[in-house]
Design a protein around this motif. Structure first.
Motif, PDB file in Angstrom:
ATOM      1  N   ASP A 256       0.866  -1.181   0.000  1.00  0.00           N
ATOM      2  CA  ASP A 256       0.000   0.000   0.000  1.00  0.00           C
ATOM      3  C   ASP A 256       0.901   1.229   0.000  1.00  0.00           C
ATOM      4  O   ASP A 256       2.123   1.120   0.149  1.00  0.00           O
ATOM      5  CB  ASP A 256      -0.931   0.007   1.208  1.00  0.00           C
ATOM      6  N   LEU A 257       0.295   2.385  -0.134  1.00  0.00           N
ATOM      7  CA  LEU A 257       1.045   3.629  -0.120  1.00  0.00           C
ATOM      8  C   LEU A 257       1.417   4.018   1.300  1.00  0.00           C
ATOM      9  O   LEU A 257       0.673   3.749   2.257  1.00  0.00           O
ATOM     10  CB  LEU A 257       0.220   4.760  -0.743  1.00  0.00           C
ATOM     11  N   TYR A 258       2.551   4.672   1.438  1.00  0.00           N
ATOM     12  CA  TYR A 258       2.942   5.277   2.713  1.00  0.00           C
ATOM     13  C   TYR A 258       2.861   6.784   2.534  1.00  0.00           C
ATOM     14  O   TYR A 258       3.553   7.358   1.672  1.00  0.00           O
ATOM     15  CB  TYR A 258       4.365   4.863   3.097  1.00  0.00           C
ATOM     16  N   THR A 259       2.018   7.420   3.316  1.00  0.00           N
ATOM     17  CA  THR A 259       1.724   8.842   3.092  1.00  0.00           C
ATOM     18  C   THR A 259       2.064   9.745   4.278  1.00  0.00           C
ATOM     19  O   THR A 259       1.760  10.933   4.247  1.00  0.00           O
ATOM     20  CB  THR A 259       0.234   9.022   2.748  1.00  0.00           C
ATOM     21  N   ASP A 260       2.722   9.207   5.303  1.00  0.00           N
ATOM     22  CA  ASP A 260       3.077  10.053   6.456  1.00  0.00           C
ATOM     23  C   ASP A 260       4.193  11.042   6.104  1.00  0.00           C
ATOM     24  O   ASP A 260       4.195  12.179   6.584  1.00  0.00           O
ATOM     25  CB  ASP A 260       3.519   9.188   7.635  1.00  0.00           C
ATOM     26  N   PHE A 261       5.158  10.587   5.296  1.00  0.00           N
ATOM     27  CA  PHE A 261       6.267  11.435   4.879  1.00  0.00           C
ATOM     28  C   PHE A 261       6.528  11.210   3.398  1.00  0.00           C
ATOM     29  O   PHE A 261       6.182  10.164   2.846  1.00  0.00           O
ATOM     30  CB  PHE A 261       7.536  11.131   5.684  1.00  0.00           C
ATOM     31  N   TYR A 262       7.172  12.191   2.753  1.00  0.00           N
ATOM     32  CA  TYR A 262       7.392  12.139   1.315  1.00  0.00           C
ATOM     33  C   TYR A 262       8.883  12.301   0.991  1.00  0.00           C
ATOM     34  O   TYR A 262       9.631  12.930   1.740  1.00  0.00           O
ATOM     35  CB  TYR A 262       6.594  13.241   0.619  1.00  0.00           C
ATOM     36  N   VAL A 263       9.274  11.743  -0.135  1.00  0.00           N
ATOM     37  CA  VAL A 263      10.650  11.833  -0.612  1.00  0.00           C
ATOM     38  C   VAL A 263      10.793  13.085  -1.470  1.00  0.00           C
ATOM     39  O   VAL A 263       9.960  13.341  -2.346  1.00  0.00           O
ATOM     40  CB  VAL A 263      11.028  10.591  -1.436  1.00  0.00           C
ATOM     41  N   ALA A 264      11.844  13.863  -1.219  1.00  0.00           N
ATOM     42  CA  ALA A 264      12.072  15.080  -1.993  1.00  0.00           C
ATOM     43  C   ALA A 264      12.603  14.737  -3.383  1.00  0.00           C
ATOM     44  O   ALA A 264      13.428  13.834  -3.541  1.00  0.00           O
ATOM     45  CB  ALA A 264      13.064  15.989  -1.273  1.00  0.00           C
ATOM     46  N   LYS A 265      12.118  15.464  -4.378  1.00  0.00           N
ATOM     47  CA  LYS A 265      12.629  15.300  -5.748  1.00  0.00           C
ATOM     48  C   LYS A 265      13.947  16.059  -5.863  1.00  0.00           C
ATOM     49  O   LYS A 265      13.988  17.210  -6.289  1.00  0.00           O
ATOM     50  CB  LYS A 265      11.618  15.819  -6.765  1.00  0.00           C
ATOM     51  N   GLN A 266      15.028  15.411  -5.473  1.00  0.00           N
ATOM     52  CA  GLN A 266      16.340  16.045  -5.497  1.00  0.00           C
ATOM     53  C   GLN A 266      17.409  14.988  -5.689  1.00  0.00           C
ATOM     54  O   GLN A 266      17.157  13.784  -5.524  1.00  0.00           O
ATOM     55  CB  GLN A 266      16.592  16.811  -4.196  1.00  0.00           C
ATOM     56  N   LEU A 267      18.607  15.431  -6.034  1.00  0.00           N
ATOM     57  CA  LEU A 267      19.697  14.523  -6.336  1.00  0.00           C
ATOM     58  C   LEU A 267      20.065  13.640  -5.144  1.00  0.00           C
ATOM     59  O   LEU A 267      20.399  12.465  -5.310  1.00  0.00           O
ATOM     60  CB  LEU A 267      20.920  15.322  -6.803  1.00  0.00           C
ATOM     61  N   LEU A 268      20.007  14.188  -3.931  1.00  0.00           N
ATOM     62  CA  LEU A 268      20.363  13.404  -2.748  1.00  0.00           C
ATOM     63  C   LEU A 268      19.464  12.187  -2.565  1.00  0.00           C
ATOM     64  O   LEU A 268      19.877  11.185  -1.989  1.00  0.00           O
ATOM     65  CB  LEU A 268      20.308  14.275  -1.484  1.00  0.00           C
TER      66      LEU A 268
ATOM     67  N   ILE B  61      20.734   8.737  -4.250  1.00  0.00           N
ATOM     68  CA  ILE B  61      21.922   8.016  -3.790  1.00  0.00           C
ATOM     69  C   ILE B  61      21.630   7.329  -2.459  1.00  0.00           C
ATOM     70  O   ILE B  61      20.673   7.668  -1.762  1.00  0.00           O
ATOM     71  CB  ILE B  61      23.145   8.942  -3.656  1.00  0.00           C
ATOM     72  N   LYS B  62      22.474   6.346  -2.117  1.00  0.00           N
ATOM     73  CA  LYS B  62      22.256   5.578  -0.887  1.00  0.00           C
ATOM     74  C   LYS B  62      23.056   6.224   0.246  1.00  0.00           C
ATOM     75  O   LYS B  62      24.271   6.072   0.332  1.00  0.00           O
ATOM     76  CB  LYS B  62      22.675   4.124  -1.093  1.00  0.00           C
ATOM     77  N   THR B  63      22.352   6.941   1.110  1.00  0.00           N
ATOM     78  CA  THR B  63      22.978   7.533   2.286  1.00  0.00           C
ATOM     79  C   THR B  63      22.483   6.805   3.526  1.00  0.00           C
ATOM     80  O   THR B  63      21.529   6.024   3.468  1.00  0.00           O
ATOM     81  CB  THR B  63      22.628   9.034   2.412  1.00  0.00           C
ATOM     82  N   THR B  64      23.109   7.073   4.658  1.00  0.00           N
ATOM     83  CA  THR B  64      22.697   6.420   5.898  1.00  0.00           C
ATOM     84  C   THR B  64      21.532   7.140   6.583  1.00  0.00           C
ATOM     85  O   THR B  64      21.154   6.783   7.687  1.00  0.00           O
ATOM     86  CB  THR B  64      23.883   6.327   6.879  1.00  0.00           C
ATOM     87  N   ASN B  65      20.964   8.134   5.931  1.00  0.00           N
ATOM     88  CA  ASN B  65      19.758   8.792   6.445  1.00  0.00           C
ATOM     89  C   ASN B  65      18.544   8.062   5.876  1.00  0.00           C
ATOM     90  O   ASN B  65      18.052   8.385   4.799  1.00  0.00           O
ATOM     91  CB  ASN B  65      19.734  10.265   6.048  1.00  0.00           C
ATOM     92  N   LYS B  66      18.042   7.054   6.593  1.00  0.00           N
ATOM     93  CA  LYS B  66      16.943   6.222   6.113  1.00  0.00           C
ATOM     94  C   LYS B  66      15.766   6.198   7.101  1.00  0.00           C
ATOM     95  O   LYS B  66      15.046   5.197   7.182  1.00  0.00           O
ATOM     96  CB  LYS B  66      17.448   4.790   5.869  1.00  0.00           C
ATOM     97  N   LEU B  67      15.557   7.310   7.810  1.00  0.00           N
ATOM     98  CA  LEU B  67      14.464   7.338   8.785  1.00  0.00           C
ATOM     99  C   LEU B  67      13.107   7.174   8.120  1.00  0.00           C
ATOM    100  O   LEU B  67      12.201   6.565   8.691  1.00  0.00           O
ATOM    101  CB  LEU B  67      14.510   8.650   9.578  1.00  0.00           C
ATOM    102  N   LEU B  68      12.944   7.698   6.914  1.00  0.00           N
ATOM    103  CA  LEU B  68      11.668   7.536   6.224  1.00  0.00           C
ATOM    104  C   LEU B  68      11.403   6.057   5.942  1.00  0.00           C
ATOM    105  O   LEU B  68      10.295   5.556   6.178  1.00  0.00           O
ATOM    106  CB  LEU B  68      11.668   8.345   4.927  1.00  0.00           C
ATOM    107  N   ASN B  69      12.412   5.351   5.456  1.00  0.00           N
ATOM    108  CA  ASN B  69      12.252   3.925   5.179  1.00  0.00           C
ATOM    109  C   ASN B  69      11.982   3.129   6.443  1.00  0.00           C
ATOM    110  O   ASN B  69      11.221   2.155   6.435  1.00  0.00           O
ATOM    111  CB  ASN B  69      13.500   3.390   4.481  1.00  0.00           C
ATOM    112  N   ILE B  70      12.608   3.548   7.546  1.00  0.00           N
ATOM    113  CA  ILE B  70      12.410   2.852   8.818  1.00  0.00           C
ATOM    114  C   ILE B  70      10.984   3.020   9.312  1.00  0.00           C
ATOM    115  O   ILE B  70      10.308   2.043   9.680  1.00  0.00           O
ATOM    116  CB  ILE B  70      13.418   3.355   9.863  1.00  0.00           C
ATOM    117  N   THR B  71      10.504   4.270   9.339  1.00  0.00           N
ATOM    118  CA  THR B  71       9.138   4.500   9.834  1.00  0.00           C
ATOM    119  C   THR B  71       8.116   3.844   8.913  1.00  0.00           C
ATOM    120  O   THR B  71       7.095   3.317   9.376  1.00  0.00           O
ATOM    121  CB  THR B  71       8.850   6.004   9.959  1.00  0.00           C
ATOM    122  N   ALA B  72       8.369   3.845   7.617  1.00  0.00           N
ATOM    123  CA  ALA B  72       7.455   3.195   6.683  1.00  0.00           C
ATOM    124  C   ALA B  72       7.472   1.675   6.860  1.00  0.00           C
ATOM    125  O   ALA B  72       6.437   1.010   6.713  1.00  0.00           O
ATOM    126  CB  ALA B  72       7.825   3.563   5.248  1.00  0.00           C
TER     127      ALA B  72
END
Length: 278
Positions: free
Chosen positions: A131-143, A146-157
Protein backbone atom coordinates in the motif's frame (compact mmCIF):
# COMPACT_ATOMS: atom_id res chain seq x y z
CA UNK A 1 34.34 -9.95 11.49
CA UNK A 2 34.39 -6.63 9.63
CA UNK A 3 36.80 -4.90 7.26
CA UNK A 4 37.71 -1.47 8.65
CA UNK A 5 40.07 0.50 6.39
CA UNK A 6 41.63 -2.75 5.19
CA UNK A 7 42.03 -4.41 8.61
CA UNK A 8 39.94 -7.45 9.55
CA UNK A 9 38.56 -6.80 13.03
CA UNK A 10 36.07 -8.31 15.44
CA UNK A 11 32.51 -7.19 14.76
CA UNK A 12 32.38 -5.99 18.39
CA UNK A 13 34.96 -3.26 17.68
CA UNK A 14 33.62 0.12 18.82
CA UNK A 15 33.67 2.54 15.89
CA UNK A 16 30.98 4.95 17.07
CA UNK A 17 33.00 7.46 19.08
CA UNK A 18 33.04 10.76 17.17
CA UNK A 19 31.76 8.91 14.08
CA UNK A 20 30.08 11.31 11.66
CA UNK A 21 28.03 8.53 10.10
CA UNK A 22 26.52 7.89 13.53
CA UNK A 23 26.28 11.53 14.61
CA UNK A 24 25.01 13.16 11.41
CA UNK A 25 24.27 10.45 8.86
CA UNK A 26 27.32 11.72 6.98
CA UNK A 27 27.87 8.54 4.99
CA UNK A 28 27.02 6.74 1.77
CA UNK A 29 26.91 3.01 1.16
CA UNK A 30 26.57 0.19 -1.35
CA UNK A 31 25.13 -3.28 -0.82
CA UNK A 32 26.48 -5.93 -3.18
CA UNK A 33 25.80 -9.58 -3.87
CA UNK A 34 28.68 -12.06 -4.10
CA UNK A 35 28.34 -15.30 -6.07
CA UNK A 36 31.23 -17.75 -6.44
CA UNK A 37 33.83 -15.16 -5.38
CA UNK A 38 32.47 -12.63 -7.85
CA UNK A 39 30.68 -9.37 -7.06
CA UNK A 40 27.65 -9.08 -9.32
CA UNK A 41 27.43 -5.85 -11.34
CA UNK A 42 30.64 -4.61 -9.72
CA UNK A 43 31.26 -1.80 -12.18
CA UNK A 44 27.79 -0.33 -11.70
CA UNK A 45 28.13 -0.45 -7.92
CA UNK A 46 31.58 1.12 -8.03
CA UNK A 47 30.64 4.05 -10.23
CA UNK A 48 27.47 4.71 -8.24
CA UNK A 49 29.54 4.80 -5.04
CA UNK A 50 32.07 7.19 -6.60
CA UNK A 51 29.24 9.39 -7.85
CA UNK A 52 27.63 9.44 -4.40
CA UNK A 53 30.91 10.44 -2.76
CA UNK A 54 31.35 13.30 -5.22
CA UNK A 55 27.78 14.51 -4.70
CA UNK A 56 28.30 14.82 -0.93
CA UNK A 57 31.78 16.38 -1.39
CA UNK A 58 33.82 13.51 0.03
CA UNK A 59 37.48 13.24 -0.90
CA UNK A 60 38.08 10.09 -2.93
CA UNK A 61 41.46 8.49 -2.06
CA UNK A 62 43.80 7.74 -4.94
CA UNK A 63 43.82 4.03 -4.06
CA UNK A 64 40.02 3.80 -4.13
CA UNK A 65 39.96 1.95 -7.43
CA UNK A 66 37.38 -0.65 -8.43
CA UNK A 67 40.01 -3.36 -8.08
CA UNK A 68 40.91 -2.15 -4.57
CA UNK A 69 37.31 -2.22 -3.35
CA UNK A 70 36.73 -5.61 -4.95
CA UNK A 71 39.78 -6.98 -3.14
CA UNK A 72 38.71 -5.51 0.21
CA UNK A 73 35.22 -6.98 -0.04
CA UNK A 74 36.34 -10.42 -1.18
CA UNK A 75 39.11 -10.55 1.44
CA UNK A 76 36.48 -10.27 4.15
CA UNK A 77 34.26 -12.83 2.43
CA UNK A 78 37.16 -15.31 2.30
CA UNK A 79 38.06 -14.61 5.93
CA UNK A 80 34.52 -15.62 6.90
CA UNK A 81 34.52 -18.49 4.36
CA UNK A 82 31.33 -17.30 2.68
CA UNK A 83 32.75 -16.14 -0.65
CA UNK A 84 30.48 -18.49 -2.64
CA UNK A 85 27.30 -16.67 -1.65
CA UNK A 86 27.07 -13.52 0.45
CA UNK A 87 25.82 -9.98 0.72
CA UNK A 88 28.28 -7.27 1.66
CA UNK A 89 27.84 -3.63 2.54
CA UNK A 90 30.55 -1.01 2.21
CA UNK A 91 29.86 2.17 4.16
CA UNK A 92 32.00 5.23 3.42
CA UNK A 93 31.87 8.07 5.94
CA UNK A 94 33.61 11.39 6.44
CA UNK A 95 36.28 11.35 9.11
CA UNK A 96 35.88 12.96 12.55
CA UNK A 97 36.08 16.71 12.95
CA UNK A 98 33.63 19.60 13.15
CA UNK A 99 29.89 19.64 13.64
CA UNK A 100 27.58 20.17 10.65
CA UNK A 101 30.55 21.73 8.89
CA UNK A 102 33.29 19.08 8.70
CA UNK A 103 36.90 20.04 9.33
CA UNK A 104 38.02 17.90 6.40
CA UNK A 105 36.54 15.70 3.68
CA UNK A 106 38.76 12.64 4.08
CA UNK A 107 37.00 9.32 4.53
CA UNK A 108 37.09 5.96 6.22
CA UNK A 109 35.25 2.84 5.13
CA UNK A 110 33.66 -0.13 6.84
CA UNK A 111 32.69 -3.42 5.19
CA UNK A 112 30.28 -5.89 6.77
CA UNK A 113 29.16 -9.20 5.29
CA UNK A 114 26.74 -12.06 5.84
CA UNK A 115 26.02 -15.33 4.04
CA UNK A 116 23.24 -15.96 1.51
CA UNK A 117 21.84 -19.08 -0.05
CA UNK A 118 23.76 -19.81 -3.25
CA UNK A 119 20.82 -19.94 -5.63
CA UNK A 120 19.87 -18.06 -8.80
CA UNK A 121 17.33 -15.28 -8.59
CA UNK A 122 13.84 -16.74 -8.32
CA UNK A 123 10.20 -15.74 -7.98
CA UNK A 124 8.57 -16.69 -4.71
CA UNK A 125 4.98 -17.34 -5.71
CA UNK A 126 3.24 -16.13 -2.61
CA UNK A 127 0.92 -13.30 -1.79
CA UNK A 128 2.75 -9.98 -1.59
CA UNK A 129 0.60 -7.04 -0.52
CA UNK A 130 1.59 -3.36 -0.64
CA UNK A 131 0.00 0.00 0.00
CA UNK A 132 1.05 3.63 -0.12
CA UNK A 133 2.94 5.28 2.71
CA UNK A 134 1.72 8.84 3.09
CA UNK A 135 3.08 10.05 6.46
CA UNK A 136 6.27 11.43 4.88
CA UNK A 137 7.39 12.14 1.32
CA UNK A 138 10.65 11.83 -0.61
CA UNK A 139 12.07 15.08 -1.99
CA UNK A 140 12.63 15.30 -5.75
CA UNK A 141 16.34 16.04 -5.50
CA UNK A 142 19.70 14.52 -6.34
CA UNK A 143 20.36 13.40 -2.75
CA UNK A 144 17.30 11.15 -2.89
CA UNK A 145 18.83 9.16 -5.75
CA UNK A 146 21.92 8.02 -3.79
CA UNK A 147 22.26 5.58 -0.89
CA UNK A 148 22.98 7.53 2.29
CA UNK A 149 22.70 6.42 5.90
CA UNK A 150 19.76 8.79 6.45
CA UNK A 151 16.94 6.22 6.11
CA UNK A 152 14.46 7.34 8.79
CA UNK A 153 11.67 7.54 6.22
CA UNK A 154 12.25 3.92 5.18
CA UNK A 155 12.41 2.85 8.82
CA UNK A 156 9.14 4.50 9.83
CA UNK A 157 7.45 3.20 6.68
CA UNK A 158 8.71 -0.33 7.45
CA UNK A 159 7.17 -0.09 10.91
CA UNK A 160 3.92 1.11 9.33
CA UNK A 161 3.95 -1.87 6.94
CA UNK A 162 4.51 -4.29 9.81
CA UNK A 163 1.74 -2.75 11.91
CA UNK A 164 -0.70 -3.03 9.00
CA UNK A 165 0.19 -6.56 7.85
CA UNK A 166 1.73 -5.33 4.61
CA UNK A 167 4.72 -6.89 2.88
CA UNK A 168 5.98 -3.51 1.67
CA UNK A 169 5.05 0.12 1.17
CA UNK A 170 5.29 2.32 -1.90
CA UNK A 171 6.83 5.73 -1.32
CA UNK A 172 5.59 9.01 -2.76
CA UNK A 173 7.57 12.10 -3.67
CA UNK A 174 6.59 15.65 -2.76
CA UNK A 175 4.46 15.83 -5.93
CA UNK A 176 2.46 12.82 -4.60
CA UNK A 177 3.70 10.51 -7.37
CA UNK A 178 4.79 6.93 -6.70
CA UNK A 179 8.56 6.53 -6.96
CA UNK A 180 9.76 3.28 -5.34
CA UNK A 181 9.27 0.65 -2.65
CA UNK A 182 11.04 0.53 0.71
CA UNK A 183 13.87 -1.70 -0.50
CA UNK A 184 13.92 -1.26 -4.24
CA UNK A 185 12.76 0.34 -7.46
CA UNK A 186 9.24 -0.06 -8.84
CA UNK A 187 8.27 -1.26 -12.32
CA UNK A 188 4.76 -1.25 -13.80
CA UNK A 189 3.54 -3.29 -16.77
CA UNK A 190 0.44 -2.12 -18.59
CA UNK A 191 -0.35 -3.85 -21.85
CA UNK A 192 2.85 -3.81 -23.90
CA UNK A 193 4.44 -0.96 -21.95
CA UNK A 194 6.88 -1.37 -19.08
CA UNK A 195 7.50 1.81 -17.11
CA UNK A 196 9.48 2.92 -14.08
CA UNK A 197 9.79 6.38 -12.51
CA UNK A 198 12.74 8.48 -13.74
CA UNK A 199 15.52 9.17 -11.26
CA UNK A 200 14.57 12.86 -11.45
CA UNK A 201 11.39 11.99 -9.51
CA UNK A 202 13.50 11.19 -6.43
CA UNK A 203 13.83 7.43 -6.68
CA UNK A 204 17.05 5.54 -6.04
CA UNK A 205 19.31 5.15 -9.05
CA UNK A 206 19.23 1.41 -8.56
CA UNK A 207 21.80 -1.01 -9.96
CA UNK A 208 19.18 -3.71 -10.55
CA UNK A 209 16.89 -1.08 -12.05
CA UNK A 210 19.57 -0.49 -14.69
CA UNK A 211 19.86 -4.22 -15.44
CA UNK A 212 16.10 -4.68 -15.82
CA UNK A 213 15.77 -1.66 -18.12
CA UNK A 214 18.53 -3.06 -20.32
CA UNK A 215 17.07 -6.57 -20.44
CA UNK A 216 13.52 -5.37 -21.03
CA UNK A 217 14.63 -3.38 -24.07
CA UNK A 218 15.68 -6.66 -25.72
CA UNK A 219 12.11 -8.02 -25.58
CA UNK A 220 10.30 -7.74 -28.89
CA UNK A 221 7.13 -5.62 -29.05
CA UNK A 222 7.68 -4.22 -25.54
CA UNK A 223 7.89 -0.47 -25.06
CA UNK A 224 10.16 0.47 -22.16
CA UNK A 225 9.86 3.98 -20.77
CA UNK A 226 10.78 6.06 -17.74
CA UNK A 227 7.77 8.15 -16.77
CA UNK A 228 5.88 9.55 -13.80
CA UNK A 229 3.59 7.02 -12.10
CA UNK A 230 0.61 8.30 -10.11
CA UNK A 231 -1.26 6.29 -7.44
CA UNK A 232 -4.19 6.12 -9.87
CA UNK A 233 -1.96 4.43 -12.48
CA UNK A 234 -1.34 1.50 -10.12
CA UNK A 235 -4.99 0.50 -10.29
CA UNK A 236 -4.76 0.22 -14.08
CA UNK A 237 -1.58 -1.89 -14.17
CA UNK A 238 -1.42 -5.53 -15.24
CA UNK A 239 1.69 -6.22 -13.21
CA UNK A 240 3.87 -4.50 -10.60
CA UNK A 241 7.24 -5.64 -9.32
CA UNK A 242 10.10 -4.41 -7.13
CA UNK A 243 13.80 -4.78 -7.96
CA UNK A 244 17.02 -4.80 -5.96
CA UNK A 245 20.37 -6.54 -6.24
CA UNK A 246 19.92 -8.94 -3.32
CA UNK A 247 16.37 -10.12 -4.05
CA UNK A 248 16.35 -9.65 -7.79
CA UNK A 249 12.65 -9.29 -8.61
CA UNK A 250 9.74 -9.31 -6.19
CA UNK A 251 6.29 -9.34 -7.83
CA UNK A 252 3.48 -7.46 -6.13
CA UNK A 253 0.30 -9.55 -6.10
CA UNK A 254 -2.10 -7.09 -4.48
CA UNK A 255 -2.44 -3.34 -4.04
CA UNK A 256 -5.59 -2.43 -2.16
CA UNK A 257 -8.40 -4.24 -4.02
CA UNK A 258 -6.41 -4.77 -7.25
CA UNK A 259 -4.68 -8.11 -7.87
CA UNK A 260 -1.85 -8.54 -10.37
CA UNK A 261 -0.35 -11.27 -12.53
CA UNK A 262 3.32 -12.31 -12.26
CA UNK A 263 3.97 -13.70 -15.75
CA UNK A 264 6.28 -10.91 -16.89
CA UNK A 265 8.23 -11.10 -13.62
CA UNK A 266 8.92 -14.78 -14.33
CA UNK A 267 10.13 -13.94 -17.83
CA UNK A 268 12.46 -11.14 -16.84
CA UNK A 269 14.00 -13.05 -13.92
CA UNK A 270 14.80 -15.88 -16.31
CA UNK A 271 16.53 -13.44 -18.64
CA UNK A 272 18.41 -11.98 -15.66
CA UNK A 273 19.68 -15.38 -14.55
CA UNK A 274 20.86 -16.12 -18.09
CA UNK A 275 23.27 -13.16 -17.85
CA UNK A 276 24.96 -14.46 -14.67
CA UNK A 277 27.39 -17.35 -14.13
CA UNK A 278 25.94 -19.16 -11.12
Amino acid sequence: MINFNGSILSKDTNLLTHNRAFLYGDAVFETVKIVNSKILFLEDHYFRLMSSMRIVRMEIPMNFTMEFLEEQILTLAKAKKIENSARARITVYRNDGGYYLPQNNTISYLITIESLENTPYSIFQKEYIVDLYTDFYVAKQLLSSIKTTNKLLNITASIYASENDLDNCLLLNDSKNVIEALQGNLFMLKGNTLSTPPVSEGCLNGVMRKQILSLARTIENLEVIEEVISPFDLQKADELFITNVIKGIQPITKYRKKEFTIDFSKLIVQKLNNTIEW
